[in-house]
Design a protein around this motif. Sequence first.
Motif, PDB file in Angstrom:
ATOM      1  N   ALA A   1     -26.331 -34.304  -4.440  1.00 45.39           N
ATOM      2  CA  ALA A   1     -26.817 -35.670  -4.571  1.00 45.39           C
ATOM      3  C   ALA A   1     -25.709 -36.675  -4.251  1.00 45.39           C
ATOM      4  CB  ALA A   1     -27.340 -35.905  -5.985  1.00 45.39           C
ATOM      5  N   SER A   2     -24.459 -36.230  -4.314  1.00 41.78           N
ATOM      6  CA  SER A   2     -23.303 -37.059  -4.004  1.00 41.78           C
ATOM      7  C   SER A   2     -22.174 -36.136  -3.585  1.00 41.78           C
ATOM      8  CB  SER A   2     -22.897 -37.875  -5.240  1.00 41.78           C
ATOM      9  OG  SER A   2     -21.782 -38.703  -4.947  1.00 41.78           O
ATOM     10  N   ARG A   3     -21.298 -36.631  -2.708  1.00 46.91           N
ATOM     11  CA  ARG A   3     -20.135 -35.869  -2.263  1.00 46.91           C
ATOM     12  C   ARG A   3     -18.888 -36.682  -2.564  1.00 46.91           C
ATOM     13  NH1 ARG A   3     -21.664 -31.674   1.841  1.00 46.91           N
ATOM     14  NH2 ARG A   3     -19.424 -31.435   1.877  1.00 46.91           N
ATOM     15  N   PHE A   4     -17.861 -36.009  -3.060  1.00 46.62           N
ATOM     16  CA  PHE A   4     -16.627 -36.685  -3.437  1.00 46.62           C
ATOM     17  C   PHE A   4     -15.755 -36.985  -2.225  1.00 46.62           C
ATOM     18  CE2 PHE A   4     -17.115 -34.036  -7.474  1.00 46.62           C
ATOM     19  CZ  PHE A   4     -17.827 -35.036  -8.117  1.00 46.62           C
ATOM     20  N   GLY A   5     -15.082 -38.128  -2.279  1.00 48.02           N
ATOM     21  CA  GLY A   5     -14.044 -38.451  -1.309  1.00 48.02           C
ATOM     22  C   GLY A   5     -14.518 -38.985   0.022  1.00 48.02           C
TER      23      GLY A   5
ATOM     24  N   PHE B   1     -18.764 -38.435 -12.634  1.00 44.90           N
ATOM     25  CA  PHE B   1     -20.005 -38.196 -13.372  1.00 44.90           C
ATOM     26  C   PHE B   1     -19.796 -37.461 -14.697  1.00 44.90           C
ATOM     27  CE2 PHE B   1     -21.084 -38.191  -8.831  1.00 44.90           C
ATOM     28  CZ  PHE B   1     -22.046 -39.183  -8.796  1.00 44.90           C
ATOM     29  N   ALA B   2     -18.617 -36.927 -14.925  1.00 43.05           N
ATOM     30  CA  ALA B   2     -18.383 -36.004 -16.046  1.00 43.05           C
ATOM     31  C   ALA B   2     -18.772 -36.579 -17.405  1.00 43.05           C
ATOM     32  CB  ALA B   2     -16.921 -35.547 -16.056  1.00 43.05           C
ATOM     33  N   ALA B   3     -18.291 -37.754 -17.732  1.00 41.40           N
ATOM     34  CA  ALA B   3     -18.582 -38.333 -19.050  1.00 41.40           C
ATOM     35  C   ALA B   3     -20.071 -38.631 -19.197  1.00 41.40           C
ATOM     36  CB  ALA B   3     -17.757 -39.591 -19.267  1.00 41.40           C
ATOM     37  N   SER B   4     -20.688 -39.119 -18.142  1.00 37.76           N
ATOM     38  CA  SER B   4     -22.116 -39.422 -18.188  1.00 37.76           C
ATOM     39  C   SER B   4     -22.942 -38.164 -18.414  1.00 37.76           C
ATOM     40  CB  SER B   4     -22.553 -40.100 -16.879  1.00 37.76           C
ATOM     41  OG  SER B   4     -23.931 -40.348 -16.880  1.00 37.76           O
ATOM     42  N   LEU B   5     -22.626 -37.101 -17.694  1.00 36.80           N
ATOM     43  CA  LEU B   5     -23.360 -35.846 -17.868  1.00 36.80           C
ATOM     44  C   LEU B   5     -23.188 -35.309 -19.286  1.00 36.80           C
ATOM     45  CD1 LEU B   5     -22.648 -34.133 -14.440  1.00 36.80           C
ATOM     46  CD2 LEU B   5     -24.760 -35.265 -15.184  1.00 36.80           C
ATOM     47  N   LYS B   6     -21.996 -35.476 -19.838  1.00 41.12           N
ATOM     48  CA  LYS B   6     -21.748 -35.025 -21.206  1.00 41.12           C
ATOM     49  C   LYS B   6     -22.567 -35.844 -22.203  1.00 41.12           C
ATOM     50  CE  LYS B   6     -17.959 -33.969 -24.339  1.00 41.12           C
ATOM     51  NZ  LYS B   6     -16.503 -33.932 -24.497  1.00 41.12           N
ATOM     52  N   ARG B   7     -22.638 -37.162 -21.994  1.00 42.79           N
ATOM     53  CA  ARG B   7     -23.438 -38.011 -22.883  1.00 42.79           C
ATOM     54  C   ARG B   7     -24.924 -37.660 -22.810  1.00 42.79           C
ATOM     55  NH1 ARG B   7     -19.581 -41.792 -21.228  1.00 42.79           N
ATOM     56  NH2 ARG B   7     -20.876 -42.569 -19.519  1.00 42.79           N
TER      57      ARG B   7
ATOM     58  N   ILE C   1     -27.534 -29.988 -13.304  1.00 43.26           N
ATOM     59  CA  ILE C   1     -26.737 -31.001 -12.607  1.00 43.26           C
ATOM     60  C   ILE C   1     -25.304 -30.766 -13.024  1.00 43.26           C
ATOM     61  CG2 ILE C   1     -26.233 -33.442 -12.309  1.00 43.26           C
ATOM     62  CD1 ILE C   1     -29.106 -34.091 -12.959  1.00 43.26           C
ATOM     63  N   ARG C   2     -24.424 -30.639 -12.037  1.00 40.89           N
ATOM     64  CA  ARG C   2     -23.013 -30.404 -12.355  1.00 40.89           C
ATOM     65  C   ARG C   2     -22.125 -30.905 -11.233  1.00 40.89           C
ATOM     66  NH1 ARG C   2     -24.583 -25.082 -10.690  1.00 40.89           N
ATOM     67  NH2 ARG C   2     -23.348 -24.428  -8.913  1.00 40.89           N
ATOM     68  N   GLU C   3     -20.905 -31.219 -11.618  1.00 36.08           N
ATOM     69  CA  GLU C   3     -19.875 -31.527 -10.638  1.00 36.08           C
ATOM     70  C   GLU C   3     -19.180 -30.231 -10.257  1.00 36.08           C
ATOM     71  OE1 GLU C   3     -17.065 -34.337 -12.178  1.00 36.08           O
ATOM     72  OE2 GLU C   3     -18.337 -36.024 -11.664  1.00 36.08           O
TER      73      GLU C   3
END
Length: 178
Positions: free
Chosen positions: A26-30, A44-50, A76-78
């Motif tokens: 859904a998104s690509r880094f860099g 996205f890490a903090a949002s996915l954790k919340r 959904i994961r990074e």
Amino acid sequence: MKSGLELKFAGGKPVMTEGSVIEGYASRFGLADQGGDVVTRGAFAASLKRVAGRGDKVRMLWQHDPTRPIGVWDEIREDETGLWVRGRLLPDVGLAREAATLIEAGAIDGLSIGYRTLRAHKDDRGRRLLTEVELWEVSLVTFPMLPEAKLGRKGRDDEPEHDELAAALVAATEALRG
């Protein structure tokens, strides 16, 4: 946009497996999208954790329309490449059946994120680097904003040649962009 919701498109062709399962990035880094924004690793890490902490899910929508949910994202994961998603189009939803037909025909091949920026800054090239976002939804869309974010079956860890090819293609794209 209302409530600070921003939309990012990441194109490619979703893979239909097991009838109604789709997966991809859904998104690509860099990589800079057509609007000049770059999502950074970990954004996205903090949002996915919340979301997980609340026992909630990121929504699957059709073309960012909150009145048109078409399925559920089961995972959904990074990872090292970007934000990877896997979900199911719900066969009892008429629009989801239409979406499945369009995906199989190649008429729809993009994913897009709906989010609110929490932290960002400009780099020396004037691009906005998104370092933390609140992810609200991932939509199936017609037009991707980030063409390099190709969707498809996630490579397994025992297939390193896929990761190497993807990395080479991303490097070539960035080199051509200058």
